[in-house]
Enzyme design. Structure first.
Site, PDB file in Angstrom:
ATOM      1  N   ASN A  13      80.559  19.121 150.662  1.00 53.10           N
ATOM      2  CA  ASN A  13      81.009  18.778 152.014  1.00 53.10           C
ATOM      3  C   ASN A  13      80.295  19.759 152.940  1.00 53.10           C
ATOM      4  O   ASN A  13      80.690  20.912 153.037  1.00 53.10           O
ATOM      5  CB  ASN A  13      82.535  18.932 152.101  1.00 53.10           C
ATOM      6  CG  ASN A  13      83.049  18.761 153.520  1.00 53.10           C
ATOM      7  OD1 ASN A  13      82.355  18.234 154.383  1.00 53.10           O
ATOM      8  ND2 ASN A  13      84.273  19.216 153.770  1.00 53.10           N
ATOM      9  N   TRP A  14      79.241  19.266 153.553  1.00 51.62           N
ATOM     10  CA  TRP A  14      78.395  20.174 154.343  1.00 51.62           C
ATOM     11  C   TRP A  14      79.037  20.591 155.660  1.00 51.62           C
ATOM     12  O   TRP A  14      78.583  21.511 156.308  1.00 51.62           O
ATOM     13  CB  TRP A  14      77.046  19.503 154.633  1.00 51.62           C
ATOM     14  CG  TRP A  14      76.151  19.342 153.447  1.00 51.62           C
ATOM     15  CD1 TRP A  14      76.450  19.572 152.128  1.00 51.62           C
ATOM     16  CD2 TRP A  14      74.771  18.925 153.471  1.00 51.62           C
ATOM     17  NE1 TRP A  14      75.357  19.317 151.335  1.00 51.62           N
ATOM     18  CE2 TRP A  14      74.316  18.919 152.135  1.00 51.62           C
ATOM     19  CE3 TRP A  14      73.897  18.548 154.489  1.00 51.62           C
ATOM     20  CZ2 TRP A  14      73.005  18.552 151.796  1.00 51.62           C
ATOM     21  CZ3 TRP A  14      72.602  18.180 154.150  1.00 51.62           C
ATOM     22  CH2 TRP A  14      72.154  18.189 152.825  1.00 51.62           C
ATOM     23  N   LYS A  15      80.066  19.854 156.081  1.00 58.93           N
ATOM     24  CA  LYS A  15      80.729  20.126 157.368  1.00 58.93           C
ATOM     25  C   LYS A  15      79.695  20.077 158.502  1.00 58.93           C
ATOM     26  O   LYS A  15      78.774  19.278 158.445  1.00 58.93           O
ATOM     27  CB  LYS A  15      81.491  21.457 157.309  1.00 58.93           C
ATOM     28  CG  LYS A  15      82.390  21.537 156.064  1.00 58.93           C
ATOM     29  CD  LYS A  15      83.351  22.665 156.082  1.00 58.93           C
ATOM     30  CE  LYS A  15      84.177  22.632 154.797  1.00 58.93           C
ATOM     31  NZ  LYS A  15      85.233  23.615 154.781  1.00 58.93           N
ATOM     32  N   HIS A 100      90.299  15.375 155.730  1.00 58.20           N
ATOM     33  CA  HIS A 100      90.053  16.795 155.440  1.00 58.20           C
ATOM     34  C   HIS A 100      90.992  17.650 156.302  1.00 58.20           C
ATOM     35  O   HIS A 100      91.295  17.293 157.439  1.00 58.20           O
ATOM     36  CB  HIS A 100      88.591  17.142 155.738  1.00 58.20           C
ATOM     37  CG  HIS A 100      88.226  18.493 155.242  1.00 58.20           C
ATOM     38  ND1 HIS A 100      88.514  19.627 155.959  1.00 58.20           N
ATOM     39  CD2 HIS A 100      87.650  18.900 154.085  1.00 58.20           C
ATOM     40  CE1 HIS A 100      88.110  20.687 155.253  1.00 58.20           C
ATOM     41  NE2 HIS A 100      87.580  20.267 154.115  1.00 58.20           N
ATOM     42  N   GLU A 102      90.528  20.198 157.965  1.00 58.25           N
ATOM     43  CA  GLU A 102      89.984  20.585 159.278  1.00 58.25           C
ATOM     44  C   GLU A 102      90.170  19.456 160.289  1.00 58.25           C
ATOM     45  O   GLU A 102      90.391  19.703 161.465  1.00 58.25           O
ATOM     46  CB  GLU A 102      88.499  20.978 159.129  1.00 58.25           C
ATOM     47  CG  GLU A 102      88.367  22.347 158.477  1.00 58.25           C
ATOM     48  CD  GLU A 102      87.124  22.524 157.629  1.00 58.25           C
ATOM     49  OE1 GLU A 102      86.173  21.732 157.761  1.00 58.25           O
ATOM     50  OE2 GLU A 102      87.109  23.474 156.817  1.00 58.25           O
ATOM     51  N   GLU A 172      93.055  20.054 148.029  1.00 62.14           N
ATOM     52  CA  GLU A 172      92.496  21.218 148.705  1.00 62.14           C
ATOM     53  C   GLU A 172      93.619  22.013 149.374  1.00 62.14           C
ATOM     54  O   GLU A 172      94.019  21.691 150.505  1.00 62.14           O
ATOM     55  CB  GLU A 172      91.487  20.780 149.770  1.00 62.14           C
ATOM     56  CG  GLU A 172      90.311  20.018 149.200  1.00 62.14           C
ATOM     57  CD  GLU A 172      89.060  20.187 150.060  1.00 62.14           C
ATOM     58  OE1 GLU A 172      88.011  20.478 149.498  1.00 62.14           O
ATOM     59  OE2 GLU A 172      89.155  20.053 151.291  1.00 62.14           O
ATOM     60  N   GLY A 178      87.510  27.813 152.728  1.00 63.07           N
ATOM     61  CA  GLY A 178      86.647  28.685 153.526  1.00 63.07           C
ATOM     62  C   GLY A 178      87.175  30.109 153.642  1.00 63.07           C
ATOM     63  O   GLY A 178      86.690  30.893 154.455  1.00 63.07           O
ATOM     64  N   SER A 218      87.100  27.051 148.270  1.00 60.05           N
ATOM     65  CA  SER A 218      86.375  28.223 147.778  1.00 60.05           C
ATOM     66  C   SER A 218      85.942  28.088 146.314  1.00 60.05           C
ATOM     67  O   SER A 218      85.883  29.084 145.592  1.00 60.05           O
ATOM     68  CB  SER A 218      87.193  29.509 147.995  1.00 60.05           C
ATOM     69  OG  SER A 218      87.456  29.687 149.378  1.00 60.05           O
ATOM     70  N   GLY A 239      82.564  23.166 149.850  1.00 58.41           N
ATOM     71  CA  GLY A 239      82.055  23.420 151.198  1.00 58.41           C
ATOM     72  C   GLY A 239      80.932  24.437 151.162  1.00 58.41           C
ATOM     73  O   GLY A 239      79.771  24.111 150.897  1.00 58.41           O
ATOM     74  N   GLY A 240      81.276  25.693 151.391  1.00 57.88           N
ATOM     75  CA  GLY A 240      80.278  26.767 151.513  1.00 57.88           C
ATOM     76  C   GLY A 240      79.236  26.772 150.411  1.00 57.88           C
ATOM     77  O   GLY A 240      78.022  26.863 150.678  1.00 57.88           O
TER      78      GLY A 240
HETATM   79  P1  PGA Z   1      85.022  25.645 150.909  1.00 56.00           P
HETATM   80  O1  PGA Z   1      85.376  24.248 151.568  1.00 56.00           O
HETATM   81  O2  PGA Z   1      84.423  25.354 149.564  1.00 56.00           O
HETATM   82  O3  PGA Z   1      84.036  26.285 151.848  1.00 56.00           O
HETATM   83  O4  PGA Z   1      86.303  26.414 150.800  1.00 56.00           O
HETATM   84  C1  PGA Z   1      85.908  23.218 150.790  1.00 56.00           C
HETATM   85  C2  PGA Z   1      86.201  22.032 151.662  1.00 56.00           C
HETATM   86  O5  PGA Z   1      86.592  22.238 152.816  1.00 56.00           O
HETATM   87  O6  PGA Z   1      86.034  20.874 151.257  1.00 56.00           O
END
Ligand code: PGA
Length: 258
Positions: A13-15, A100, A102, A172, A178, A218, A239-240
Protein backbone atom coordinates in the site's frame (compact mmCIF):
# COMPACT_ATOMS: atom_id res chain seq x y z
CA UNK A 1 -9.55 -26.18 3.86
CA UNK A 2 -6.15 -25.28 5.26
CA UNK A 3 -3.90 -22.25 5.07
CA UNK A 4 -1.76 -24.06 2.49
CA UNK A 5 -4.58 -24.03 -0.04
CA UNK A 6 -5.72 -20.45 0.54
CA UNK A 7 -4.31 -17.79 -1.72
CA UNK A 8 -1.43 -16.01 -0.01
CA UNK A 9 -1.45 -12.34 -0.97
CA UNK A 10 1.30 -9.83 -0.26
CA UNK A 11 0.10 -6.36 -1.16
CA UNK A 12 1.98 -3.08 -0.96
CA UNK A 13 0.00 0.00 0.00
CA UNK A 14 2.07 2.86 -1.31
CA UNK A 15 -0.24 5.52 0.16
CA UNK A 16 0.61 9.04 -1.08
CA UNK A 17 4.13 8.17 -2.22
CA UNK A 18 6.03 7.93 -5.52
CA UNK A 19 5.97 10.03 -8.63
CA UNK A 20 5.54 8.18 -11.90
CA UNK A 21 9.28 7.80 -12.64
CA UNK A 22 9.79 6.58 -9.07
CA UNK A 23 6.91 4.13 -9.44
CA UNK A 24 8.43 2.70 -12.61
CA UNK A 25 11.84 2.41 -10.99
CA UNK A 26 10.44 0.53 -7.98
CA UNK A 27 8.36 -1.86 -10.07
CA UNK A 28 11.22 -2.49 -12.53
CA UNK A 29 13.42 -3.43 -9.59
CA UNK A 30 10.72 -5.60 -8.03
CA UNK A 31 9.72 -7.61 -11.10
CA UNK A 32 12.73 -9.94 -11.35
CA UNK A 33 12.93 -10.30 -7.56
CA UNK A 34 9.39 -11.59 -7.11
CA UNK A 35 9.08 -13.56 -10.38
CA UNK A 36 9.57 -16.83 -8.49
CA UNK A 37 6.40 -16.17 -6.48
CA UNK A 38 4.28 -16.76 -9.58
CA UNK A 39 1.63 -19.37 -8.86
CA UNK A 40 2.54 -19.47 -5.16
CA UNK A 41 1.94 -16.00 -3.75
CA UNK A 42 -0.09 -13.20 -5.31
CA UNK A 43 2.01 -10.03 -5.39
CA UNK A 44 0.08 -6.76 -5.54
CA UNK A 45 1.10 -3.10 -5.60
CA UNK A 46 -1.67 -0.68 -4.59
CA UNK A 47 -0.62 2.67 -5.96
CA UNK A 48 -1.89 6.28 -6.10
CA UNK A 49 -4.40 6.92 -8.90
CA UNK A 50 -1.89 8.95 -10.90
CA UNK A 51 0.53 5.99 -10.99
CA UNK A 52 -1.94 3.39 -12.22
CA UNK A 53 -1.14 3.77 -15.92
CA UNK A 54 2.60 3.68 -15.33
CA UNK A 55 2.28 0.74 -12.94
CA UNK A 56 0.07 -1.29 -15.28
CA UNK A 57 2.51 -0.77 -18.20
CA UNK A 58 5.58 -1.43 -16.05
CA UNK A 59 4.20 -4.75 -14.78
CA UNK A 60 2.72 -6.04 -18.04
CA UNK A 61 3.62 -9.69 -18.55
CA UNK A 62 4.87 -10.02 -14.96
CA UNK A 63 3.24 -11.61 -11.93
CA UNK A 64 2.71 -8.28 -10.16
CA UNK A 65 -0.92 -7.18 -10.00
CA UNK A 66 -1.94 -3.55 -9.61
CA UNK A 67 -4.38 -2.19 -7.07
CA UNK A 68 -5.85 1.20 -6.22
CA UNK A 69 -6.16 2.72 -2.76
CA UNK A 70 -9.81 3.73 -2.82
CA UNK A 71 -12.91 3.63 -5.03
CA UNK A 72 -16.22 5.48 -5.03
CA UNK A 73 -19.49 3.58 -4.76
CA UNK A 74 -21.51 5.34 -7.43
CA UNK A 75 -21.11 4.45 -11.09
CA UNK A 76 -20.73 8.05 -12.24
CA UNK A 77 -22.03 11.52 -11.51
CA UNK A 78 -21.36 14.67 -9.54
CA UNK A 79 -18.70 13.38 -7.12
CA UNK A 80 -15.81 15.77 -7.59
CA UNK A 81 -12.45 14.18 -6.97
CA UNK A 82 -13.72 10.61 -6.90
CA UNK A 83 -12.94 7.60 -9.12
CA UNK A 84 -15.44 4.86 -10.00
CA UNK A 85 -14.91 1.11 -10.02
CA UNK A 86 -15.47 0.98 -13.78
CA UNK A 87 -12.75 3.59 -14.27
CA UNK A 88 -10.34 1.46 -12.26
CA UNK A 89 -11.19 -1.68 -14.21
CA UNK A 90 -10.70 0.19 -17.46
CA UNK A 91 -7.29 1.35 -16.25
CA UNK A 92 -6.19 -2.25 -15.64
CA UNK A 93 -6.61 -2.38 -11.86
CA UNK A 94 -7.47 -5.75 -10.21
CA UNK A 95 -7.47 -4.97 -6.48
CA UNK A 96 -8.62 -2.02 -4.40
CA UNK A 97 -7.97 -1.13 -0.77
CA UNK A 98 -11.20 -0.13 0.97
CA UNK A 99 -11.74 1.32 4.44
CA UNK A 100 -8.11 1.87 5.32
CA UNK A 101 -7.86 3.38 8.80
CA UNK A 102 -6.32 6.54 7.34
CA UNK A 103 -9.44 7.01 5.26
CA UNK A 104 -11.65 6.26 8.27
CA UNK A 105 -9.62 8.68 10.42
CA UNK A 106 -8.95 11.59 8.05
CA UNK A 107 -11.65 11.36 5.39
CA UNK A 108 -14.79 10.41 7.29
CA UNK A 109 -15.01 6.86 5.99
CA UNK A 110 -17.63 4.86 7.88
CA UNK A 111 -18.60 1.19 7.89
CA UNK A 112 -21.59 2.18 5.78
CA UNK A 113 -19.44 3.75 3.04
CA UNK A 114 -16.94 0.89 3.29
CA UNK A 115 -19.83 -1.50 2.68
CA UNK A 116 -21.06 0.51 -0.32
CA UNK A 117 -17.57 0.75 -1.82
CA UNK A 118 -17.00 -2.98 -1.31
CA UNK A 119 -20.23 -3.86 -3.12
CA UNK A 120 -19.47 -1.44 -5.96
CA UNK A 121 -15.96 -2.87 -6.36
CA UNK A 122 -17.25 -6.45 -6.44
CA UNK A 123 -20.00 -5.58 -8.91
CA UNK A 124 -17.36 -4.18 -11.27
CA UNK A 125 -15.15 -7.26 -10.95
CA UNK A 126 -12.51 -5.76 -8.65
CA UNK A 127 -11.11 -7.66 -5.67
CA UNK A 128 -11.57 -5.52 -2.56
CA UNK A 129 -9.02 -5.53 0.26
CA UNK A 130 -11.27 -4.50 3.15
CA UNK A 131 -9.37 -3.09 6.14
CA UNK A 132 -10.55 -3.55 9.72
CA UNK A 133 -8.83 -3.02 13.04
CA UNK A 134 -9.16 -1.56 16.50
CA UNK A 135 -7.83 1.70 17.94
CA UNK A 136 -5.33 1.52 20.80
CA UNK A 137 -7.85 2.61 23.41
CA UNK A 138 -10.34 0.04 22.16
CA UNK A 139 -7.69 -2.66 22.68
CA UNK A 140 -6.91 -1.26 26.11
CA UNK A 141 -10.62 -1.35 26.98
CA UNK A 142 -10.69 -5.03 26.01
CA UNK A 143 -13.17 -4.65 23.15
CA UNK A 144 -10.97 -5.61 20.16
CA UNK A 145 -13.12 -8.65 19.40
CA UNK A 146 -16.36 -6.68 19.44
CA UNK A 147 -14.93 -3.87 17.33
CA UNK A 148 -13.50 -6.11 14.64
CA UNK A 149 -16.51 -8.46 14.51
CA UNK A 150 -18.80 -5.44 14.15
CA UNK A 151 -16.70 -4.02 11.33
CA UNK A 152 -16.76 -7.37 9.50
CA UNK A 153 -20.55 -7.62 9.85
CA UNK A 154 -21.19 -4.06 8.71
CA UNK A 155 -18.52 -3.84 6.00
CA UNK A 156 -19.70 -7.08 4.39
CA UNK A 157 -23.44 -6.54 4.89
CA UNK A 158 -25.37 -7.92 1.91
CA UNK A 159 -22.23 -9.31 0.25
CA UNK A 160 -22.89 -12.84 -1.01
CA UNK A 161 -20.81 -15.87 -0.01
CA UNK A 162 -19.54 -16.12 -3.57
CA UNK A 163 -18.36 -12.50 -3.46
CA UNK A 164 -16.82 -12.84 -0.01
CA UNK A 165 -14.51 -15.49 -1.45
CA UNK A 166 -13.20 -12.81 -3.83
CA UNK A 167 -12.72 -10.36 -0.97
CA UNK A 168 -9.51 -10.02 1.02
CA UNK A 169 -9.72 -8.94 4.65
CA UNK A 170 -6.79 -6.97 6.05
CA UNK A 171 -6.54 -6.92 9.83
CA UNK A 172 -4.71 -3.72 10.63
CA UNK A 173 -4.64 -2.69 14.29
CA UNK A 174 -4.67 1.10 14.00
CA UNK A 175 -2.02 1.48 16.71
CA UNK A 176 0.42 -0.57 14.61
CA UNK A 177 0.12 1.37 11.37
CA UNK A 178 3.18 3.43 10.51
CA UNK A 179 4.21 3.45 14.16
CA UNK A 180 6.87 0.76 14.10
CA UNK A 181 4.76 -1.08 16.73
CA UNK A 182 3.83 -4.44 15.26
CA UNK A 183 1.22 -6.67 16.78
CA UNK A 184 2.95 -9.78 18.05
CA UNK A 185 2.43 -12.81 15.88
CA UNK A 186 0.12 -14.22 18.58
CA UNK A 187 -1.96 -11.02 18.70
CA UNK A 188 -2.24 -11.00 14.90
CA UNK A 189 -3.22 -14.67 14.83
CA UNK A 190 -5.81 -14.20 17.59
CA UNK A 191 -7.68 -11.47 15.71
CA UNK A 192 -7.28 -13.06 12.25
CA UNK A 193 -8.78 -16.27 13.73
CA UNK A 194 -11.61 -14.22 15.22
CA UNK A 195 -12.27 -12.68 11.80
CA UNK A 196 -12.45 -16.15 10.28
CA UNK A 197 -14.80 -17.31 13.03
CA UNK A 198 -17.02 -14.27 12.36
CA UNK A 199 -17.03 -15.10 8.64
CA UNK A 200 -17.92 -18.71 9.51
CA UNK A 201 -20.93 -17.53 11.51
CA UNK A 202 -22.09 -15.35 8.63
CA UNK A 203 -21.28 -17.60 5.67
CA UNK A 204 -20.45 -21.06 6.94
CA UNK A 205 -17.12 -22.73 7.50
CA UNK A 206 -16.33 -23.64 3.91
CA UNK A 207 -16.56 -20.01 2.76
CA UNK A 208 -14.69 -18.70 5.81
CA UNK A 209 -11.83 -21.11 5.18
CA UNK A 210 -11.48 -19.85 1.61
CA UNK A 211 -11.04 -16.15 2.47
CA UNK A 212 -7.56 -14.65 2.46
CA UNK A 213 -6.92 -12.68 5.66
CA UNK A 214 -3.89 -10.40 5.78
CA UNK A 215 -2.12 -8.74 8.66
CA UNK A 216 -0.98 -5.15 8.24
CA UNK A 217 0.75 -2.68 10.53
CA UNK A 218 4.51 -2.19 10.53
CA UNK A 219 5.10 -5.56 8.87
CA UNK A 220 8.67 -5.54 7.65
CA UNK A 221 11.57 -7.68 6.47
CA UNK A 222 12.43 -8.63 10.06
CA UNK A 223 9.07 -9.58 11.54
CA UNK A 224 7.28 -10.95 8.46
CA UNK A 225 8.30 -14.60 8.73
CA UNK A 226 6.89 -15.03 12.23
CA UNK A 227 3.63 -13.29 11.33
CA UNK A 228 3.16 -15.15 8.05
CA UNK A 229 3.81 -18.52 9.70
CA UNK A 230 0.57 -18.20 11.66
CA UNK A 231 -2.33 -20.40 10.59
CA UNK A 232 -4.82 -17.59 9.98
CA UNK A 233 -2.42 -14.97 8.61
CA UNK A 234 -2.53 -15.54 4.86
CA UNK A 235 -0.58 -12.52 3.74
CA UNK A 236 0.26 -8.93 4.45
CA UNK A 237 -0.78 -5.39 3.60
CA UNK A 238 2.44 -3.45 3.74
CA UNK A 239 2.91 0.30 3.84
CA UNK A 240 6.38 1.64 4.60
CA UNK A 241 8.25 -1.54 3.72
CA UNK A 242 6.55 -1.75 0.31
CA UNK A 243 8.40 1.37 -0.86
CA UNK A 244 11.74 -0.45 -1.07
CA UNK A 245 12.09 -3.33 -3.51
CA UNK A 246 14.44 -5.39 -1.33
CA UNK A 247 12.34 -5.11 1.81
CA UNK A 248 9.09 -5.86 -0.01
CA UNK A 249 10.71 -8.81 -1.76
CA UNK A 250 11.90 -10.23 1.58
CA UNK A 251 8.27 -10.28 2.71
CA UNK A 252 7.16 -11.92 -0.55
CA UNK A 253 9.87 -14.58 -0.15
CA UNK A 254 8.78 -15.25 3.43
CA UNK A 255 5.28 -15.91 2.11
CA UNK A 256 6.63 -18.16 -0.66
CA UNK A 257 8.43 -20.20 1.98
CA UNK A 258 5.18 -20.34 3.97
P1 PGA B 1 2.70 0.30 7.56
O1 PGA B 1 1.29 0.53 6.87
O2 PGA B 1 3.22 -1.01 7.04
O3 PGA B 1 3.54 1.46 7.13
O4 PGA B 1 2.46 0.26 9.04
C1 PGA B 1 0.40 -0.53 6.69
C2 PGA B 1 -0.87 -0.03 6.08
O5 PGA B 1 -1.27 1.09 6.40
O6 PGA B 1 -1.49 -0.70 5.24
Amino acid sequence: MKKSVRKAIIAGNWKMNKTRPEAKELLDALKPLVANADGKVEVVACVPFTNIDTAVSATEGSNIKIGAENVHFEKSGAFTGEISADMLVEAGVEYVVIGHSERRQYFGETDETVNKRTKAALAAGLKPIVCVGELLWERECGITEEVVARQIKLDLFDVSAEDVKKTVIAYEPVWAIGTGKTATADQAEEVCALIRATLAKLYGDETAQAVTIQYGGSMNAKNCAELLAKENVDGGLIGGASLKADDFNTIVQAAVEG
